[in-house]
Design a protein around this motif. Structure first.
Motif, mmCIF file in Angstrom:
data_model
loop_
_atom_site.group_PDB
_atom_site.id
_atom_site.type_symbol
_atom_site.label_atom_id
_atom_site.label_comp_id
_atom_site.label_asym_id
_atom_site.label_seq_id
_atom_site.Cartn_x
_atom_site.Cartn_y
_atom_site.Cartn_z
ATOM 1 N N ALA A 30 -30.277 86.858 61.884
ATOM 2 C CA ALA A 30 -29.702 86.722 60.546
ATOM 3 C C ALA A 30 -30.661 86.110 59.538
ATOM 4 C CB ALA A 30 -28.433 85.870 60.625
ATOM 5 N N LEU A 31 -31.879 85.755 59.968
ATOM 6 C CA LEU A 31 -32.835 85.115 59.069
ATOM 7 C C LEU A 31 -33.554 86.134 58.197
ATOM 8 C CD1 LEU A 31 -34.498 82.622 61.588
ATOM 9 C CD2 LEU A 31 -32.819 82.059 59.815
ATOM 10 N N PRO A 32 -33.955 85.742 56.990
ATOM 11 C CA PRO A 32 -34.837 86.608 56.206
ATOM 12 C C PRO A 32 -36.248 86.563 56.776
ATOM 13 C CG PRO A 32 -34.544 84.519 55.073
ATOM 14 C CD PRO A 32 -33.650 84.474 56.296
ATOM 15 N N ALA A 33 -37.136 87.375 56.277
ATOM 16 C CA ALA A 33 -38.538 87.338 56.710
ATOM 17 C C ALA A 33 -39.151 86.016 56.255
ATOM 18 C CB ALA A 33 -39.295 88.516 56.127
ATOM 19 N N LEU A 34 -39.641 85.230 57.196
ATOM 20 C CA LEU A 34 -40.171 83.905 56.889
ATOM 21 C C LEU A 34 -41.622 83.740 57.331
ATOM 22 C CD1 LEU A 34 -37.051 81.794 57.953
ATOM 23 C CD2 LEU A 34 -37.801 82.300 55.614
ATOM 24 N N PHE B 138 -16.324 85.382 72.244
ATOM 25 C CA PHE B 138 -16.854 85.358 70.878
ATOM 26 C C PHE B 138 -17.814 86.519 70.672
ATOM 27 C CE2 PHE B 138 -16.201 80.963 72.291
ATOM 28 C CZ PHE B 138 -15.283 80.529 71.351
ATOM 29 N N ARG B 139 -17.857 87.007 69.462
ATOM 30 C CA ARG B 139 -18.889 87.962 69.076
ATOM 31 C C ARG B 139 -19.618 87.405 67.862
ATOM 32 N NH1 ARG B 139 -17.205 91.596 64.929
ATOM 33 N NH2 ARG B 139 -15.031 91.272 64.326
ATOM 34 N N ILE B 140 -20.904 87.668 67.797
ATOM 35 C CA ILE B 140 -21.749 87.109 66.748
ATOM 36 C C ILE B 140 -21.838 88.089 65.580
ATOM 37 C CG2 ILE B 140 -24.030 86.185 66.190
ATOM 38 C CD1 ILE B 140 -22.431 84.559 68.244
ATOM 39 N N VAL B 141 -21.537 87.604 64.388
ATOM 40 C CA VAL B 141 -21.644 88.423 63.172
ATOM 41 C C VAL B 141 -22.419 87.629 62.127
ATOM 42 C CG1 VAL B 141 -19.506 89.691 63.624
ATOM 43 C CG2 VAL B 141 -19.431 87.594 62.273
ATOM 44 N N PRO B 142 -23.171 88.317 61.254
ATOM 45 C CA PRO B 142 -23.901 87.596 60.205
ATOM 46 C C PRO B 142 -22.934 86.932 59.226
ATOM 47 C CG PRO B 142 -24.695 89.855 60.453
ATOM 48 C CD PRO B 142 -23.419 89.762 61.228
ATOM 49 N N ALA B 143 -23.341 85.813 58.687
ATOM 50 C CA ALA B 143 -22.576 85.136 57.636
ATOM 51 C C ALA B 143 -23.256 85.374 56.291
ATOM 52 C CB ALA B 143 -22.490 83.640 57.923
ATOM 53 N N LYS B 144 -22.486 85.381 55.236
ATOM 54 C CA LYS B 144 -23.062 85.520 53.897
ATOM 55 C C LYS B 144 -23.647 84.180 53.462
ATOM 56 C CE LYS B 144 -20.010 89.226 52.269
ATOM 57 N NZ LYS B 144 -19.013 89.629 51.243
ATOM 58 N N TYR C 60 -24.790 82.679 60.620
ATOM 59 C CA TYR C 60 -24.031 83.571 61.504
ATOM 60 C C TYR C 60 -22.704 82.911 61.842
ATOM 61 C CZ TYR C 60 -25.129 80.621 65.552
ATOM 62 O OH TYR C 60 -25.230 79.568 66.428
ATOM 63 N N GLU C 61 -21.818 83.711 62.381
ATOM 64 C CA GLU C 61 -20.511 83.206 62.788
ATOM 65 C C GLU C 61 -20.169 83.726 64.180
ATOM 66 O OE1 GLU C 61 -15.802 83.251 61.369
ATOM 67 O OE2 GLU C 61 -17.311 84.349 60.222
#
Length: 234
Positions: free
Chosen positions: A64-68, A36-42, A141-142
């Motif tokens: 993949a998180l926004p600034a929190l 598997f490879r990790i890619v961001p999800a929309k 993420y996916e």
């Protein structure tokens, strides 16, 4: 010939697991071949608006998180918590696997809304498990399946013994789909759980070793024990 440990998790996780195994297992060759490879999800970042806490079951979610800011974050496993802290989150390891995390959250009953940031493919629905809490779930993420390198099957066939740590039922299914894998008589799957092992075809399921607990340390422990029993006497 030294046995092979075949690491099939995404690259970063495989590298970390291989390093841990080098410290605990008998001499071996580590082969990293991610399935598997990790890619961001929309996703809509508005899901995080007003959140009073975050839930993470994998470090793969962190990039993949926004600034929190320093949002309170409950994590499965210390490595996930460490990755979250590096991103500035106020993170704690609340269990070694999802069941322990659920128990911790049920006992603490934090004020919501909380956001559970997870992958597209998951094995435990934290939101459904905690109906008494206000939790929003979002896939950030996916894990996309990818095949083995073309020459790997031949290398594994030439090896006397190949141990394959498996951390999910999906990983077990993908491993069995790779050319020549099911026919490898020296392949020993080391599964994180019965459910993971049950996803294997019968020839591999019959040889599978089940870790004592559903966490990474238990998988490495089962691997080390099996390899020590197979190692030739000095």
């Amino acid at each position: 010939m030294e046995p092979i440990i075949l690491w099939t998790r995404p690259q970063r996780e495989s590298e970390a697991s291989a390093q841990a195994a080098r410290l605990r297992c008998p001499p071996h060759q580590a082969v990293i071949a991610p399935l598997f490879r990790i890619v961001p999800a929309k996703y809509d970042p508005a899901v995080f608006d007003g959140a009073k806490g975050l839930i993470l079951t994998s470090a793969n979610a962190v990039p993949a998180l926004p600034a929190l800011g320093a949002l309170k974050t409950w994590c499965v496993w210390r490595k996930t918590a460490a990755a979250a802290r590096e991103a500035g989150l106020d993170a704690v390891a609340a269990g070694r696997e999802a069941g322990e995390l659920i128990d911790a959250l049920r006992a603490e009953r934090p004020e919501g809304p909380l956001v559970y940031a997870h992958g597209v493919h998951w094995s435990r629905d934290i939101v459904a498990a905690l109906p008494e809490l206000t939790i929003r779930g979002v896939a950030v993420y996916e894990s996309r399946a990818c095949p083995f390198p073309a020459d790997l099957s031949d290398r594994l066939a030439r090896a006397g013994r190949v141990y394959a740590p498996l951390y999910s039922a999906r990983a077990a299914t993908e491993l069995a789909r790779q050319p020549g894998v099911v026919s490898l008589s020296g392949l020993v799957p080391v599964a994180i759980s019965d459910a993971c092992a049950d996803a294997l075809p019968q020839p591999l399921r019959a040889r599978a070793i089940i870790a004592s607990g559903p966490n990474g340390d238990a998988v490495i422990g089962a691997l080390a024990e099996a390899m020590s029993q197979d190692a030739p006497a000095a």
